[in-house]
Design an enzyme around this catalytic site. Structure first.
Site, PDB file in Angstrom:
ATOM      1  N   LYS A  54     -27.799  31.806 101.409  1.00  0.00           N
ATOM      2  CA  LYS A  54     -27.353  33.110 100.902  1.00  0.00           C
ATOM      3  C   LYS A  54     -27.927  33.351  99.513  1.00  0.00           C
ATOM      4  O   LYS A  54     -28.441  34.435  99.200  1.00  0.00           O
ATOM      5  CB  LYS A  54     -25.816  33.173 100.841  1.00  0.00           C
ATOM      6  N   GLN A  98     -16.608  31.272 100.285  1.00  0.00           N
ATOM      7  CA  GLN A  98     -17.053  30.625 101.520  1.00  0.00           C
ATOM      8  C   GLN A  98     -15.865  29.980 102.244  1.00  0.00           C
ATOM      9  O   GLN A  98     -15.113  29.210 101.658  1.00  0.00           O
ATOM     10  CB  GLN A  98     -18.117  29.560 101.170  1.00  0.00           C
ATOM     11  N   ASP A 121     -17.372  40.501 102.306  1.00  0.00           N
ATOM     12  CA  ASP A 121     -17.090  39.920 103.617  1.00  0.00           C
ATOM     13  C   ASP A 121     -16.265  40.881 104.478  1.00  0.00           C
ATOM     14  O   ASP A 121     -16.189  40.716 105.686  1.00  0.00           O
ATOM     15  CB  ASP A 121     -16.275  38.625 103.440  1.00  0.00           C
TER      16      ASP A 121
END
Ligand code: NAP
Length: 296
Positions: A54, A98, A121
């Protein structure tokens, strides 16, 4: 019939190019540089790989990448304090924590402590509610990638029968909301669904998000249907490690009109959509026009 292969890798490269062009324009026209902060707690090897890739792709599209790596025994108070600091940092437009988090941390509490407008997200309860009510939100990356590929392949999805197998908060449920938003007739199937084969056979679009290797055989697929395979399953075959999806690729590809492969289908789109969400968040934070085609 032999299915068209929907090349997620190539599609994701095009999305990243679009993001990079928009980032460039934001810098030259407005002096703004989008920034993405990724927070990793602990040393989970798979998460470390995701975070690294990422970060690399964020830099490649010209955005600021900030990584915070915290020890596995970090207290909830310290994690929340870092998130608060990032929420208030004007150079950070997207925050991703995460998952999974170590067991002693309350995942829902942590997710809902991210400012909704920076929640790239799309997991914050506000974004879930906005998506469910058809309002502008941050859309979860994996389902957003699936939607982009479906729109690209079909044009309009209006009136199509869609079956989503899986009802998780990160894939199945938001995928169903997005398909409904595009006027599909949507069925959500799960582990208690009766006669799953018959349910799937009705579908013009099948999204498999289960996590069971090759569980959807070709004889469940209506001829000409589109199969979007979200599953990522590591198996051992002929003494070798292999990645397979939730659909049995060969038998499904023989019947379907189009199918995403694993690897090289949905997977690459997820990070591309994370970058797309970050640029969208940056535009919204600065009251600027959003890039077209990069959100739902
Ligand atoms: P999850 O939270 O474990 O959810 C799995 C869903 O599948 C559940 O709703 C479960 O039903 C359902 N299910 C389990 N067994 C079933 C069966 N026999 N028949 C029908 N439904 C069944 O998984 P997830 O996080 O959504 O992920 C699903 C898959 O996608 C995994 O392989 C994951 O690795 C992959 N994934 C890929 C990406 C990507 O970027 N490509 C991103 C995220 C996830 P119940 O609710 O009834 O238990």
């Amino acid at each position: 019939m032999t299915a068209t292969i929907i090349d997620g890798k190539a599609f994701a490269a095009r999305v990243r190019e679009q993001v990079a062009e928009h980032v460039k324009r934001l810098k030259t026209d407005h002096g703004v540089k989008p920034g993405l902060a990724v927070v990793l707690v602990g040393e989970d090897p798979a998460s470390q790989v995701y975070v690294r890739s990422k970060g690399k792709m964020t830099v490649e599209v010209g955005m600021n990448s900030v990584e915070h790596k915290l020890d596995a025994d970090t207290s909830e108070a310290d994690l929340l304090s870092l998130i608060d600091q990032l929420n208030n940092d004007p150079e950070i437009h997207g925050i991703l924590v995460q998952l999974p988090l170590p067991k002693h941390l309350d995942e829902d509490l942590v997710i809902n402590s991210v400012a909704p407008e920076k929640d790239v997200d799309g997991f914050h309860i506000s974004n879930v509610g906005l998506l469910g009510t058809g309002q502008k939100s941050m859309v979860p990356c994996t389902p957003l990638g699936c939607l982009m590929m479906l729109r690209d392949h079909h044009g309009s999805l209006s009136g199509m029968d869609a079956v989503v197998i899986g009802r998780s908060n990160i894939v199945g449920k938001p995928m169903a909301q997005l398909l409904l938003g595009d006027s599909c007739t949507v069925t959500i199937a799960h582990s208690r669904t009766k006669d799953l084969a018959d349910v799937v056979r009705r579908a013009d679009i099948v999204v498999a998000a289960v996590g069971r290797p090759e569980m959807v055989p070709g004889d469940w697929i209506k001829p000409g249907a589109t199969v979007i395979d979200v599953g990522i399953n590591r198996i051992e075959r002929d003494g070798k490690n292999k990645l397979v999806g939730d659909a049995d690729f060969d038998s499904c590809a023989a019947v379907a009109g189009a199918i995403t492969p694993v690897p090289g289908g949905v997977g690459p789109m997820t990070i591309a959509c994370l970058l797309a969400n970050t640029v969208t968040a940056c535009c919204r934070a600065n009251g600027l026009a959003e890039p077209e085609g990069l959100t739902a």
